[in-house]
Design an enzyme around this catalytic site. Sequence first.
Site, short mmCIF file in Angstrom:
data_model
loop_
_atom_site.label_atom_id
_atom_site.label_comp_id
_atom_site.label_asym_id
_atom_site.label_seq_id
_atom_site.Cartn_x
_atom_site.Cartn_y
_atom_site.Cartn_z
N HIS A 156 0.83 -1.21 0.00
CA HIS A 156 0.00 0.00 0.00
C HIS A 156 0.86 1.25 0.00
CE1 HIS A 156 -3.44 2.57 1.49
NE2 HIS A 156 -2.42 3.25 2.01
N GLU A 157 1.82 1.31 0.93
CA GLU A 157 2.67 2.51 1.01
C GLU A 157 3.55 2.64 -0.22
OE1 GLU A 157 1.87 4.61 3.03
OE2 GLU A 157 0.73 3.39 4.45
N HIS A 162 1.70 4.16 -3.09
CA HIS A 162 1.47 5.61 -2.98
C HIS A 162 2.47 6.40 -3.82
CE1 HIS A 162 -1.91 6.47 -0.50
NE2 HIS A 162 -1.47 5.80 0.56
N GLU A 189 -5.84 6.63 -1.92
CA GLU A 189 -5.85 5.52 -0.97
C GLU A 189 -6.44 4.26 -1.59
OE1 GLU A 189 -4.33 5.56 1.80
OE2 GLU A 189 -3.86 7.69 1.81
N ASP A 236 -4.58 0.71 -1.90
CA ASP A 236 -5.14 -0.55 -1.40
C ASP A 236 -5.10 -1.63 -2.47
OD1 ASP A 236 -5.71 0.38 1.14
OD2 ASP A 236 -7.79 0.86 0.71
N HIS A 255 -9.48 8.20 3.15
CA HIS A 255 -9.61 6.75 3.10
C HIS A 255 -11.08 6.35 2.99
CE1 HIS A 255 -5.86 7.57 5.29
NE2 HIS A 255 -5.40 6.46 4.77
N ARG A 266 -12.91 -0.80 1.83
CA ARG A 266 -11.48 -1.00 1.52
C ARG A 266 -11.25 -2.48 1.22
NH1 ARG A 266 -7.48 2.61 5.29
NH2 ARG A 266 -6.09 2.02 3.60
#
Length: 812
Positions: free
Chosen positions: A637-638, A641, A697, A701, A774, A780
Amino acid sequence: MDCLNSIHMTRYKHTGFKDEDSLSCGTVQLTEGISTSATHIRYHTRGSLWRTRTSLEKVLLIILACLLVITLLLTCLLTSSKNNYKIQISNINQQTIQGHQTNHGQLTGADQQYCFTAPCIHASSDILKGLDQSVDPCENFYEYACNGWVKENPIPEGKPMWGTFAKLEQHNQLIVKNALAKVEEDLKSKAEKKAKIYYESCMDSEDVIEKLGAEPMINLLTKLGGWNLTHSGFNLSKWNLQKSLQEVQNRYNMGGLFNWEVGEDDRNSSRHIIQIDQGGLTLPTRDYYLNITGHAKILDAYEEYMVKVASLLDPTITDINGTIRPQVKEIIQFETRLAAIFSPAEQRRDEERMYHNMSLADLDEKAPFISWTDYFSDAFKQVGKKITSKEIVVVYAPEYLQNLTVIIREYNGTKKGQIALSNYVMWQTVKSLTPSLSREFRDAYKPLRKVLIGSDGGEETWRYCVQETSNVLGFAVAAMFVRLNNASKPKPLAEKIISEVREAFKENLKHLDWMDAETRKAAMEKADGISDMIGYPDYILKPKQLDEKYAGLAVRRDEYFSNNIRVNQFNLKKNLEKLNQPVNKSEWGMTPHTVNAYYTPTKNQIVFPAGILQRPFFDINNPTSLNLGAMGVIMGHELTHAFDDEGREYDTKGNLNRWWKNATIERFKQKTACFRKQYDKYEINNKHVNGIQTLGENMADNGGLRAAYHAYLKWEAEQLQKNATNGNSIVETMLPLPGLNLTHRQLFFVSFAQVWCSVVTEEATNLLIEKDSHTPAKYRVIGSLSNFKEFSEQFGCKPNTYMNPESKCEVW
């Protein structure tokens, strides 16, 4: 900074710049491991009990045994029928597992093929508690994975939400509390002693804080020129906006009208620059001011809160309706005017369009409601830096400042308007510091908190004070946490998983037909260039270096209010000192005991604090499927980004730079449009998710899930190859978990989903939909999995079921 989870409801807090201690956006709980070994049943050859039984006993025992066997067979048949959608373990895994034994507590033989180590039993138990096996995972995987958890975890009294993040955070708070309770002689640094003193000043509510009451605030208001809602020395003839802002913001680090800080220059991330943006609202979102019909209760509660605080500050003002309330209404009306010129969050996602650099002379001309040159000259002189009209600044909201100029001129044109302006500026200070006063001030906020997030608080004082201490001296607190929690242990495995997820992400880049070759090559370089920081910075365990970080911050017992004033001033000076200084690329923006993770585009860096490298997110003894399903997806996920709609605008070095080909940008936007439409359709409490506001976000995900799953498949293939090479030597972490009729590929997805199990009040959900970047937790999970064909393959979901729609969105 893009955080994994920004659900973090707190009281109004004193403001601070984005130094290492002021950035956090998450929550936290630790599940203890069990250490019992597997139990083995043995048959004794000496003194057989069967021979001593009577004939009747033997007959009854035989009948009982038969009934037991029949019951077990019926149970197996019913379970098989009920769970016919579940895919059994593959033949190759079965062949690998059959007939082997390990030295870690596994039973032997073809009938005994499960992992019975303590970590496996513990993991299996946790998963089973969360599941609701009456739900078809192809119809609603969030409910399948989380209904059991939700049933067993009602929202605790006084909280607006409860989830895996919050539970782990509560556990970490207990560790910190125990550390702060140590005698000073046992603490390793002066910084840790300051943390202990600050904590004790916060806890001293029954003595000094309660006795002082409103006195500290009245004294501060008098120094600042007074607040017209109280008898604190306000004199309109001596007041002007420039002077008031410089005193409140440049001396005490309070907010109002706009936000500014010294931060990393987006176009040259190696240097610091002054950055200015819109700001100054008290309520969490502009819509609360502008949609009066939908938020009348909130505005009424806000008005009552302000009236209550003013009356507590000065009980001698008895004519509340005639003196206080009209002025309170004027403050709210002014904030409403500000809200009307605010740009909504969904319109602020293009970093290139928002970036405007100009000299202070240019800004003085564009937005002359104050002299910006004089304002910043006044701020920086306290750290010995000279600012002239030639100083270059970055303005993220020039239209807001221009419109604000029109409003300020209007208010400055009348006596009533000037009083309203002065009241607004002083209210920004008052509402920031009321949590530092006696309990009646903190209680005054409860009704507003209740309508905002469905909870009026009521947590134990020690938890509040632990959180405040972490906000103020976060890295000193982290040093204690790290030592008590053996936080270095997970680092090697965490680094390995990050590497595997990165490689899987890069491998997927090769197959993206919408990306041209040149942009793909640059994307590969950026992925390789992403640095990662895990656990905690080394300096916090070196007392001298840790003390240097907090040198100059004075903290005293019995001075909680004054301590917070000094913290504000300390943070301000630390931020001012950064101007014209090189950027420290290894600086942490989140305290290590925080349960969260983040990506910083200007550093091209991902960070995973020690706080999140714990159960249920991560455990070095967990099966790989669980670690990659939970922590692996978080890491992916990070990493993703760096390539979402905002992160993609920054290059490998962290500079805002147009490094994509135009044709690829257009195809990328077409791909992201799919996500916007998909998430726009999700609805909670008759409110739709904002697909634009949550776009980054949602992409993270989806991309993180794909990268982590492919990393798991690669790991699985490597293990099976090793098995074949080593003559089918069993791999412990590939044994199925007991009590679960799930393959490890299926467990990967369950582990991912159960990270997001949570319960949220209706009010907090509405706030998150309006403000948060988010998507609510439920979607999610559903959004990401319904886009991922490999999920449907593993659970046998038929086409056009809820979790396997024909139309799927994919970018990374």
